[in-house]
Scaffold this motif. Structure first.
Motif, mmCIF file in Angstrom:
data_model
loop_
_atom_site.group_PDB
_atom_site.id
_atom_site.type_symbol
_atom_site.label_atom_id
_atom_site.label_comp_id
_atom_site.label_asym_id
_atom_site.label_seq_id
_atom_site.Cartn_x
_atom_site.Cartn_y
_atom_site.Cartn_z
ATOM 1 N N SER A 91 18.512 -26.634 2.768
ATOM 2 C CA SER A 91 19.769 -26.762 2.029
ATOM 3 C C SER A 91 20.689 -27.763 2.727
ATOM 4 N N SER A 92 21.783 -28.111 2.055
ATOM 5 C CA SER A 92 22.695 -29.105 2.622
ATOM 6 C C SER A 92 24.151 -28.722 2.361
ATOM 7 N N GLN B 224 28.302 -30.679 2.503
ATOM 8 C CA GLN B 224 29.098 -31.879 2.719
ATOM 9 C C GLN B 224 30.293 -31.576 3.626
ATOM 10 N N ALA C 9 18.775 -30.340 12.322
ATOM 11 C CA ALA C 9 19.479 -30.868 11.148
ATOM 12 C C ALA C 9 19.712 -32.365 11.293
ATOM 13 N N ARG D 106 27.124 -35.545 5.151
ATOM 14 C CA ARG D 106 26.203 -34.668 4.437
ATOM 15 C C ARG D 106 25.187 -34.105 5.428
ATOM 16 N N LYS E 66 21.992 -31.804 6.358
ATOM 17 C CA LYS E 66 20.795 -31.209 5.775
ATOM 18 C C LYS E 66 20.040 -30.431 6.846
#
Length: 224
Positions: free
Chosen positions: A166-167, A169, A190, A196, A198
């Motif tokens: 998942s990500s 912002q 990550a 952003r 991820k």
């Protein structure tokens, strides 16, 4: 017309007799343009008011910035800048706690006690409420962070939890996006690009946003 002029002269004479004609005065201090600045020393925050002069205009362009300030004479903290500022030194005679001055063209000084002085400085501004200032500066070197009040720069999240894949912002509020440099401490857990984030692998790491000389950290936990 002659009667009107006569009445005006009589009225003027009457005003003078009462103590003169009063012209509304404008406070010079109130008319001055000042810039509100936030100062953070350790966990203690202060508000300061900076004057409008060539020195402050050049200095404010460097904000936000953190200076490591050294101790001197038991009443002030100072830091030599790696650049010079325009100067307009004047004999100040009395220093007040909270005064922020420029000594020479490259030394910023924060005073935390009142005293008399024969030195000359360029006035930059002063902390408006010095409650807790002397306790905050402690002894020795101390890090002092300066930022503009209208630019309370901070991350939209200081702690996030993401599932693998998942990500999210991240944003650095009140900062110019193009000037923010993003990085991640552990790239195995990550990756980050333009804020952003991820998640790649289960674990914990830190997402870092660097803006000017200041770093803002978000703690990331990746689950599953």
């Amino acid at each position: 017309m002659g009667k009107i002029r006569s009445c005006l002269w009589v009225l003027l004479a009457f005003c003078i007799a009462l103590g003169g004609v009063r012209v509304p005065s404008v406070s010079v201090e109130a008319a001055e343009k000042r810039t509100e600045v936030r100062i953070k020393i350790g966990n203690t925050k202060f508000k300061a008011s900076f004057e409008d002069n060539k020195s402050t205009r050049a200095l404010l362009k460097k904000f936000p910035v953190t200076y490591t300030m050294s101790e001197l004479n038991g009443n002030e903290k100072y830091n030599y800048l790696n650049y010079e500022l325009p100067e307009n030194e004047q004999e100040v005679k009395t220093i007040h706690a909270g005064d922020i001055m420029l000594y020479g063209s490259d030394c910023i000084v924060l005073f935390y006690k009142d005293f008399k002085t024969s030195y000359s400085y360029t006035r930059l501004g002063r902390i408006t409420d010095t409650t807790g200032l002397e306790e905050a500066v402690t002894k020795g070197k101390v890090k002092v962070h300066f930022s503009l009040s209208k630019e309370e720069i901070e991350l939209n999240k200081k702690k996030i939890v993401l599932d693998r894949g998942s990500s999210f912002q991240l944003k650095l509020k009140n900062a110019k996006a193009k000037k923010v440099k993003w990085s991640v401490k552990n790239k195995k857990i990550a990756v980050v690009k333009k804020g952003r984030v991820k998640a790649k692998k289960k674990g914990k790491t830190k997402i870092i946003a660097k803006y000017g000389n200041q770093k803002y950290v978000c703690n990331l936990t990746v689950t599953r």
